[in-house]
Design a protein around this motif. Structure first.
Motif, PDB file in Angstrom:
ATOM      1  N   MET A  12       0.816  -1.213   0.000  1.00 20.43           N
ATOM      2  CA  MET A  12       0.000   0.000   0.000  1.00 20.43           C
ATOM      3  C   MET A  12       0.850   1.263   0.000  1.00 20.43           C
ATOM      4  O   MET A  12       0.549   2.231  -0.709  1.00 20.43           O
ATOM      5  CB  MET A  12      -0.947  -0.005   1.201  1.00 20.43           C
ATOM      6  N   VAL A  13       1.937   1.288   0.778  1.00 19.16           N
ATOM      7  CA  VAL A  13       2.778   2.484   0.826  1.00 19.16           C
ATOM      8  C   VAL A  13       3.459   2.716  -0.516  1.00 19.16           C
ATOM      9  O   VAL A  13       3.452   3.836  -1.056  1.00 19.16           O
ATOM     10  CB  VAL A  13       3.808   2.378   1.963  1.00 19.16           C
ATOM     11  N   GLY A  14       4.062   1.677  -1.093  1.00 17.96           N
ATOM     12  CA  GLY A  14       4.749   1.836  -2.368  1.00 17.96           C
ATOM     13  C   GLY A  14       3.820   2.215  -3.501  1.00 17.96           C
ATOM     14  O   GLY A  14       4.131   3.114  -4.304  1.00 17.96           O
ATOM     15  N   VAL A  15       2.680   1.553  -3.589  1.00 15.45           N
ATOM     16  CA  VAL A  15       1.709   1.883  -4.643  1.00 15.45           C
ATOM     17  C   VAL A  15       1.228   3.317  -4.480  1.00 15.45           C
ATOM     18  O   VAL A  15       1.067   4.056  -5.466  1.00 15.45           O
ATOM     19  CB  VAL A  15       0.529   0.891  -4.608  1.00 15.45           C
ATOM     20  N   SER A  16       0.996   3.742  -3.234  1.00 12.40           N
ATOM     21  CA  SER A  16       0.557   5.114  -2.991  1.00 12.40           C
ATOM     22  C   SER A  16       1.621   6.127  -3.399  1.00 12.40           C
ATOM     23  O   SER A  16       1.309   7.176  -3.981  1.00 12.40           O
ATOM     24  CB  SER A  16       0.200   5.294  -1.516  1.00 12.40           C
ATOM     25  N   CYS A  17       2.890   5.821  -3.104  1.00 12.81           N
ATOM     26  CA  CYS A  17       3.974   6.712  -3.546  1.00 12.81           C
ATOM     27  C   CYS A  17       3.998   6.802  -5.070  1.00 12.81           C
ATOM     28  O   CYS A  17       4.158   7.895  -5.641  1.00 12.81           O
ATOM     29  CB  CYS A  17       5.318   6.196  -3.039  1.00 12.81           C
ATOM     30  N   ALA A  18       3.836   5.660  -5.731  1.00 13.94           N
ATOM     31  CA  ALA A  18       3.845   5.645  -7.198  1.00 13.94           C
ATOM     32  C   ALA A  18       2.715   6.492  -7.762  1.00 13.94           C
ATOM     33  O   ALA A  18       2.918   7.281  -8.704  1.00 13.94           O
ATOM     34  CB  ALA A  18       3.731   4.204  -7.690  1.00 13.94           C
ATOM     35  N   LEU A  19       1.525   6.377  -7.219  1.00 15.35           N
ATOM     36  CA  LEU A  19       0.386   7.170  -7.692  1.00 15.35           C
ATOM     37  C   LEU A  19       0.596   8.662  -7.456  1.00 15.35           C
ATOM     38  O   LEU A  19       0.273   9.499  -8.319  1.00 15.35           O
ATOM     39  CB  LEU A  19      -0.895   6.712  -6.991  1.00 15.35           C
ATOM     40  N   GLU A  39       2.038  -8.987  -0.101  1.00 13.05           N
ATOM     41  CA  GLU A  39       2.885  -9.220   1.074  1.00 13.05           C
ATOM     42  C   GLU A  39       2.177  -8.649   2.312  1.00 13.05           C
ATOM     43  O   GLU A  39       1.047  -9.036   2.607  1.00 13.05           O
ATOM     44  CB  GLU A  39       4.266  -8.580   0.868  1.00 13.05           C
ATOM     45  N   THR A  40       2.799  -7.715   3.015  1.00 15.45           N
ATOM     46  CA  THR A  40       2.249  -7.191   4.262  1.00 15.45           C
ATOM     47  C   THR A  40       0.875  -6.566   4.073  1.00 15.45           C
ATOM     48  O   THR A  40       0.008  -6.688   4.943  1.00 15.45           O
ATOM     49  CB  THR A  40       3.227  -6.159   4.861  1.00 15.45           C
ATOM     50  N   SER A  41       0.650  -5.906   2.950  1.00 15.96           N
ATOM     51  CA  SER A  41      -0.631  -5.230   2.734  1.00 15.96           C
ATOM     52  C   SER A  41      -1.792  -6.196   2.547  1.00 15.96           C
ATOM     53  O   SER A  41      -2.953  -5.777   2.598  1.00 15.96           O
ATOM     54  CB  SER A  41      -0.545  -4.300   1.514  1.00 15.96           C
ATOM     55  N   TYR A  42      -1.490  -7.462   2.339  1.00 13.89           N
ATOM     56  CA  TYR A  42      -2.544  -8.454   2.191  1.00 13.89           C
ATOM     57  C   TYR A  42      -3.105  -8.883   3.545  1.00 13.89           C
ATOM     58  O   TYR A  42      -4.310  -9.086   3.705  1.00 13.89           O
ATOM     59  CB  TYR A  42      -2.006  -9.688   1.465  1.00 13.89           C
ATOM     60  N   GLY A  43      -2.220  -9.020   4.537  1.00 17.86           N
ATOM     61  CA  GLY A  43      -2.597  -9.711   5.765  1.00 17.86           C
ATOM     62  C   GLY A  43      -2.915  -8.817   6.931  1.00 17.86           C
ATOM     63  O   GLY A  43      -2.234  -8.862   7.952  1.00 17.86           O
ATOM     64  N   ASP A 355      10.298   4.062  17.798  1.00 16.39           N
ATOM     65  CA  ASP A 355       9.328   5.029  18.311  1.00 16.39           C
ATOM     66  C   ASP A 355       7.926   4.823  17.755  1.00 16.39           C
ATOM     67  O   ASP A 355       7.034   5.649  17.972  1.00 16.39           O
ATOM     68  CB  ASP A 355       9.798   6.462  18.043  1.00 16.39           C
ATOM     69  N   SER A 356       7.720   3.723  17.020  1.00 18.48           N
ATOM     70  CA  SER A 356       6.405   3.385  16.443  1.00 18.48           C
ATOM     71  C   SER A 356       5.910   4.396  15.421  1.00 18.48           C
ATOM     72  O   SER A 356       4.717   4.448  15.121  1.00 18.48           O
ATOM     73  CB  SER A 356       5.350   3.213  17.545  1.00 18.48           C
ATOM     74  N   LEU A 357       6.803   5.196  14.875  1.00 16.68           N
ATOM     75  CA  LEU A 357       6.460   6.135  13.803  1.00 16.68           C
ATOM     76  C   LEU A 357       7.161   5.706  12.521  1.00 16.68           C
ATOM     77  O   LEU A 357       8.261   5.137  12.568  1.00 16.68           O
ATOM     78  CB  LEU A 357       6.896   7.561  14.159  1.00 16.68           C
ATOM     79  N   PRO A 358       6.566   5.974  11.371  1.00 14.51           N
ATOM     80  CA  PRO A 358       7.230   5.617  10.113  1.00 14.51           C
ATOM     81  C   PRO A 358       8.411   6.522   9.805  1.00 14.51           C
ATOM     82  O   PRO A 358       8.585   7.577  10.424  1.00 14.51           O
ATOM     83  CB  PRO A 358       6.124   5.800   9.072  1.00 14.51           C
ATOM     84  N   MET A 359       9.207   6.105   8.856  1.00 19.12           N
ATOM     85  CA  MET A 359      10.319   6.893   8.349  1.00 19.12           C
ATOM     86  C   MET A 359       9.915   7.403   6.971  1.00 19.12           C
ATOM     87  O   MET A 359       9.688   6.620   6.048  1.00 19.12           O
ATOM     88  CB  MET A 359      11.573   6.024   8.271  1.00 19.12           C
ATOM     89  N   HIS A 377       1.504  -1.069  12.183  1.00 18.04           N
ATOM     90  CA  HIS A 377       0.198  -1.712  12.000  1.00 18.04           C
ATOM     91  C   HIS A 377      -0.765  -0.884  11.162  1.00 18.04           C
ATOM     92  O   HIS A 377      -1.872  -1.349  10.876  1.00 18.04           O
ATOM     93  CB  HIS A 377      -0.444  -1.984  13.365  1.00 18.04           C
ATOM     94  N   ILE A 378      -0.380   0.327  10.792  1.00 16.72           N
ATOM     95  CA  ILE A 378      -1.341   1.192  10.099  1.00 16.72           C
ATOM     96  C   ILE A 378      -0.874   1.581   8.700  1.00 16.72           C
ATOM     97  O   ILE A 378      -1.305   2.585   8.148  1.00 16.72           O
ATOM     98  CB  ILE A 378      -1.664   2.456  10.938  1.00 16.72           C
ATOM     99  N   GLY A 379      -0.018   0.765   8.107  1.00 12.29           N
ATOM    100  CA  GLY A 379       0.452   1.062   6.754  1.00 12.29           C
ATOM    101  C   GLY A 379      -0.658   1.044   5.725  1.00 12.29           C
ATOM    102  O   GLY A 379      -0.664   1.852   4.791  1.00 12.29           O
ATOM    103  N   PHE A 380      -1.618   0.122   5.879  1.00 20.06           N
ATOM    104  CA  PHE A 380      -2.737   0.092   4.945  1.00 20.06           C
ATOM    105  C   PHE A 380      -3.555   1.380   5.062  1.00 20.06           C
ATOM    106  O   PHE A 380      -3.995   1.939   4.059  1.00 20.06           O
ATOM    107  CB  PHE A 380      -3.624  -1.124   5.220  1.00 20.06           C
ATOM    108  N   SER A 381      -3.733   1.875   6.269  1.00 17.43           N
ATOM    109  CA  SER A 381      -4.478   3.121   6.487  1.00 17.43           C
ATOM    110  C   SER A 381      -3.723   4.337   5.982  1.00 17.43           C
ATOM    111  O   SER A 381      -4.294   5.224   5.337  1.00 17.43           O
ATOM    112  CB  SER A 381      -4.773   3.307   7.983  1.00 17.43           C
TER     113      SER A 381
END
Length: 413
Positions: A12-19, A39-43, A355-359, A377-381
């Motif tokens: 989800m993160v990579g596809v969103s960056c691409a869009l 991968e991760t975005s599926y489960g 720190d539970s924050l993304p980079m 846990h919130i990459g899909f969101s």
């Protein structure tokens, strides 16, 4: 301006960056070893989590530690081999949970989740998958009488951050979800959350939208990433891909490509499991539910009812350990009429920083290399807003959220 980009990672993160980059006129190639969203975005539980603004390692973690250490609680499994292999990471994770850090990190997560549902609603409409969106909220449930106080405290906390919720008693829960067994005396409905019936399919639909708009998707095993002149090149099992800019969005595998560049992002992983079960005839839920004491989400999905497990802190590639998902399945059967398991149990990894924050931002000392991982846990969101932050920073625009809390320089020197 540089106009050619390779995005490494088709979750989800990579596809969103691409869009987001494509929208701004960049020529974008999306690379991953598997098809988009597999991968991760599926489960995951498919929740668009507006209310997920409290980091996993918050001050409330400390009173629970003793109950977790024996590996009997469904919320956590700790493989001590991992703890001994990376003790510094675990200590930093615990240190980051001190109370003085909480307010700033909650504010940072709030800035990422505030527009989650609206951004996904817009993307789903553009991708033709609006039928997969449920705007029915999420329901959090407690099994003990002390759940009333916990639900009220969470309601008050969310209200202070402008997030509506409703505290429910046993009768209120039954009125909302009649098929749930009456074992929960307290609940919290959060209407501003939403959900989807197949997160993998939604991610794939966004990738298809990217391809329809002229984007290039390549399925290849990425072996190395290195600087080439003023640009970047990725060596794969199917050849070399070159571009002016590279976006690293490989989730839990991102560190594998950073290490040869001399970059230590302090990235680690949380493993998790899910399995699908078929409901008994006539039984249905209108929204995902989270059983606090059972430490699982149960979400209605295209494939059946998805039961997710707690956090498994084992080495990324260690063999499966089904203790938690077995416990979650048993607890879910106590709460809802479920029949046979459908398909195989799935295991995946969540990318986690101390720190539970993304980079999110450009890598220090490596111009043209942009990092977008660690959404836990919130990459899909939060994939869509992550993509917008990256693209706006590359283009010199004002980002939709302050990128400072997510700056790579807080760990990479």
């Amino acid at each position: 301006m540089n106009r050619n980009v390779i995005v490494l990672g088709a979750g989800m993160v990579g596809v969103s960056c691409a869009l987001s980059l494509q929208k701004r006129g960049f020529t974008v190639t999306l690379l991953d070893r598997r098809a988009p969203g597999q991968e991760t975005s599926y489960g995951n539980a498919g929740v668009l989590a507006r209310s997920s603004i409290v980091p996993l390692n918050n001050p409330g973690l400390w009173p629970k530690l003793t109950s977790y250490l024996g590996n009997s609680h469904p919320a956590l499994n700790l493989d001590w081999r991992r703890a001994l292999t990376r003790p510094g990471w675990l200590l930093r994770f615990l240190w980051e949970s001190r109370p003085s850090q909480a307010a700033a990190r909650i504010a940072a997560l709030d800035s990422l989740t505030a527009s989650t549902v609206a951004r996904h609603r817009e993307l789903m409409a553009a991708a033709g998958v609006s039928h997969r969106l449920r705007e029915t909220g999420t329901l959090k449930l407690w099994r003990g009488e002390d759940g009333h106080a916990a639900a009220q405290a969470e309601h008050d906390f969310l209200k202070r951050h402008g997030i509506a919720s409703e505290v429910l008693d046993r009768q209120g829960i039954s009125a909302l979800e009649p098929a749930l067994k009456p074992i929960f005396p307290a609940g919290l409905l959060t209407p501003s959350n939403a959900s989807v019936d197949s997160p993998g399919a939604v991610t794939a639909a966004y990738a298809a939208l990217f391809a329809e708009r002229g984007g290039r998707i390549e399925q290849a095993e990425i072996r190395t990433l290195e600087r080439k002149g003023d640009g970047w090149q990725a060596q794969t099992d199917k050849g070399l891909y070159e571009a002016d800019l590279a976006i690293l969005a490989l989730g839990p595998w991102s560190g594998d490509l950073l290490a040869p560049l001399g970059l230590n992002s302090r990235l680690d992983v949380e493993r998790g499991y899910h399995r699908h079960l078929r409901p008994e005839a006539g039984a249905a839920l209108s929204r995902p539910v989270f059983d606090v004491d059972g430490a699982y989400f149960m979400a209605p999905m295209e494939q059946g009812y998805r039961i997710t497990s707690g956090v498994d802190l084992s080495l990324r590639d260690a063999p499966d350990n089904h203790r938690q998902i077995d416990q979650a399945t048993a607890s879910a059967r106590e709460a809802f009429p479920l029949e046979a398991v459908v398909g195989e149990t799935w295991r995946g990894c969540r990318p986690t920083l101390p720190d539970s924050l993304p980079m999110i931002g450009e890598a220090p000392r490596h111009p043209g290399l942009w990092l977008a991982f660690g959404n836990q846990h919130i990459g899909f969101s939060t994939g869509p807003i992550t993509g917008e932050i990256i693209a706006s920073m590359i283009c010199g625009e004002t980002p939709p959220a302050d990128p400072k809390p997510f700056a790579p320089g807080r760990y990479i020197r």
